[in-house]
Design a protein around this motif. Structure first.
Motif: not given
Length: 105
Positions: A84-88
């Motif tokens: 899982v690659n993410f940006t928040a």
């Protein structure tokens, strides 16, 4: 009715007790760094879990917050490995999930 509920509860206890106990995961590598405007960290564990994350202060209008990006991976109970690659940030949490292809044996 109460005897059925008792039998159902007993079945749940028996099934839970029959589950194999999981080994406790150990941390294999770990790095962490805190900066005035954010942080970075990463780790890997003996059960195949890994995580890497970077965070920086962001300004949105008159407000300050933190924007985070990173990735993590793990092996699910079905044996598939997920990444899982993410940006928040001020636009919300935006994950991109990928199933890692298995090597044929």
């Amino acid at each position: 009715m109460s005897s059925k509920l008792f039998l159902f509860g007993l079945l749940c206890v028996v099934l839970a007790a029959a589950q194999e106990p999981k080994e406790r995961a150990e941390i294999l590598t770990e790095k962490a760094f805190v900066r005035a405007n954010g942080y970075d960290f990463e780790f890997k564990t003996s059960d195949g879990v890994s995580r890497k994350e970077q965070a920086n202060l962001i300004t949105v209008g008159d407000h300050q917050g933190i924007g985070v990006s990173g990735s993590y991976s793990y092996t699910a109970p079905d044996g598939q490995q997920y990444e899982v690659n993410f940006t928040a940030d001020d636009k919300g949490f935006r994950p991109e999930i990928r199933v890692v292809p298995q090597n044929p044996q």
